[in-house]
Enzyme design. Structure first.
Site, PDB file in Angstrom:
ATOM      1  N   GLU A  10      29.941  50.586  71.629  1.00 55.18           N
ATOM      2  CA  GLU A  10      29.341  49.653  72.584  1.00 55.18           C
ATOM      3  C   GLU A  10      27.880  49.363  72.260  1.00 55.18           C
ATOM      4  O   GLU A  10      27.250  50.077  71.482  1.00 55.18           O
ATOM      5  CB  GLU A  10      29.439  50.196  74.007  1.00 55.18           C
ATOM      6  CG  GLU A  10      29.101  51.674  74.192  1.00 55.18           C
ATOM      7  CD  GLU A  10      27.676  52.066  73.848  1.00 55.18           C
ATOM      8  OE1 GLU A  10      26.739  51.322  74.222  1.00 55.18           O
ATOM      9  OE2 GLU A  10      27.489  53.113  73.206  1.00 55.18           O
ATOM     10  N   GLU A  32      26.903  53.215  70.172  1.00 57.73           N
ATOM     11  CA  GLU A  32      27.381  52.213  69.220  1.00 57.73           C
ATOM     12  C   GLU A  32      28.794  52.471  68.708  1.00 57.73           C
ATOM     13  O   GLU A  32      29.474  51.569  68.260  1.00 57.73           O
ATOM     14  CB  GLU A  32      26.465  52.113  67.986  1.00 57.73           C
ATOM     15  CG  GLU A  32      25.028  51.738  68.267  1.00 57.73           C
ATOM     16  CD  GLU A  32      24.179  51.622  67.009  1.00 57.73           C
ATOM     17  OE1 GLU A  32      23.041  51.141  67.105  1.00 57.73           O
ATOM     18  OE2 GLU A  32      24.679  52.004  65.919  1.00 57.73           O
TER      19      GLU A  32
END
Length: 347
Positions: free
Chosen positions: A174, A317
Site C-alpha cells: 500500500e 509498501e
C-alpha cells in the site's frame, strides 16, 4: 455486492489430507523431526492451501493499492499528502523499497490507484480510483458502505486477474500518507482497546504528537460508532480505500486457494477486516514480518499469526512481503529437494 458475497461464501478450510502428506514427507527428510521450524509450517500450510503435497511457488506478485485520507487535515502525519502521488509510480519502476526488493526476488508489482488525491493518471499505475481520498473520519464516516464494498471488490478482481495469469503467491502492499491512522482505528475497534495502545509514530510523527493522533482516532470512533462485528461497517466508518482493497485481495486469494503474504501494520488492519468478513480467510495468510509499528502485537494476536521475519521494518509498501517471498521459495525448495532417510545410502 454480489461479487463480495459470492467470494465470501466460497472460502473453505485448508485441505487436511494434503497437510498430512506434507508433514509425512517433512518427517522423513534427513533431519530431526520439526527441526526446520517455520520452514515446515510454511510447507504444510501451502500444501493445505493448494490442495496438493507438491506445489510451485515461483511466480509471485505484489498487488499494491494507493489512497489518500481526509483525516490528514487533522494533523496526524508529518509529511505532505502529495507524497502519495509522487511515490506510488516508483512501485513499478523498481525505485522504492518494494520495487527494489521485488525486482531482487523476481516478483512483479501491480500498482492500483483506488483513491489518490489527484486528477491525473499516475505513470505505470492501474486507475481504479473510487474518488480522490476518503472523507475526514474525524467529522463523519470515511466512506459510504457502497464505496467500502467497491474497494473490497476491486481487490477481489485484482487477485482473480493475477491468479488467472498464473501467479502462485500474492503479496499485498500500500501507499497512503497517514494511513496508519485508519489502521490503528480499525485495530482499536476490533480489539475494543483504547486507541493509544495501538497508535504509533507511522512515517515519523514526533512523539509529542502521538496523543493528538490517538485522540483523533478515539473521537472518530466515538462519532461514527463502527460495529466491531461488521468488517464492512468498520471499513466504511474509519477505514481507507487502499486498506479495503487489500482486504479484498485476501478474500479473493482465499476463495481461489492461493496464499496471500501480508506486509506490515497497514496490511494487518486489512487482514482483520477480511477475517471479520470471513474468518476462514486467516488460514490463507502468511505474515511476512513483525512490524515495528505500535499495535502490531495486538493485531497479530487477534489473527493468531506468527511472522516469518523480525527486521525492525516499518516502511510498508509491501516491502516485507517481497522480502518473505525468498523464505517461502527456500522453504519449498528444501521441502522438495532434501533427501529422505530411505533415499540416502548410509555407510
Amino acid at each position: 455486492m454480489y461479487l463480495l458475497e459470492n467470494i465470501s461464501k466460497n472460502i473453505y478450510s485448508l485441505d487436511k489430507n494434503s497437510i498430512q502428506q506434507a508433514k509425512d514427507r517433512l518427517d522423513t527428510l534427513i533431519k530431526p523431526k520439526g527441526s526446520l521450524g517455520k520452514i515446515e509450517d510454511i510447507c504444510m500450510q501451502l500444501a493445505g492451501i493448494y490442495g496438493t503435497a507438491k506445489f510451485d511457488t515461483s511466480k509471485k506478485a505484489i498487488i499494491a493499492f494507493a489512497g489518500d485520507h481526509g483525516v490528514y487535515e487533522e494533523g496526524v502525519a508529518p509529511d505532505p499528502q502529495d507524497i502519495t502521488q509522487l511515490q506510488f509510480p516508483n512501485f513499478t519502476k523498481g525505485l522504492c523499497g518494494v520495487g527494489a526488493l521485488s525486482k531482487f526476488v523476481g516478483a512483479d508489482v501491480i500498482a492500483v490507484d483506488v483513491g489518490v488525491n489527484c486528477d491525473h493518471k499516475l505513470d505505470g499505475v492501474r486507475d481504479y480510483k473510487i474518488r480522490k481520498g476518503t472523507s475526514n473520519m474525524a467529522k463523519g464516516a470515511a466512506m459510504t458502505r457502497e464505496e467500502a464494498i467497491k474497494c473490497l471488490e476491486i481487490g477481489i478482481e485484482m487477485a482473480e486477474e493475477c491468479i488467472e495469469k498464473g501467479y502462485k503467491v500474492i503479496g499485498i502492499g500500500e501507499m497512503g500518507i497517514c494511513n496508519t491512522t485508519p489502521s490503528s482505528a480499525i485495530i482499536s475497534v476490533i480489539d475494543g482497546c483504547d486507541p493509544a495502545i495501538v497508535t504509533g509514530i507511522g512515517a515519523g510523527l514526533k512523539k509529542e504528537r502521538l496523543k493528538h493522533k490517538a485522540d483523533t482516532i478515539r473521537n472518530a470512533i466515538e462519532l461514527n460508532k463502527p460495529n466491531p462485528d461488521d468488517g464492512i461497517d468498520i471499513l466504511s466508518k474509519v477505514g481507507g480505500f487502499e486498506i479495503g482493497s487489500m482486504a479484498g485481495v485476501i478474500l479473493g486469494c482465499s476463495a481461489n486457494k492461493t496464499p496471500v503474504v501480508l506486509d506490515g501494520f497497514i496490511s494487518y488492519a486489512a487482514a482483520l477486516l477480511a477475517y471479520k468478513i470471513n474468518p476462514k480467510s486467516r488460514e490463507y495468510m502468511i505474515a511476512s514480518h513483525l512490524s515495528a509499528e505500535a499495535g502490531t502485537q495486538k493485531a497479530l494476536e487477534m489473527l493468531d499469526l506468527s511472522p516469518v521475519l523480525n527486521m525492525d521494518m516499518r516502511l510498508g509498501e509491501g516491502s516485507g512481503a517481497a522480502l518473505a517471498f525468498n523464505i517461502i521459495e527456500a522453504s519449498n525448495y528444501a521441502y522438495q529437494n532434501m533427501a529422505t532417510f530411505d533415499e540416502v545410502e548410509w555407510v
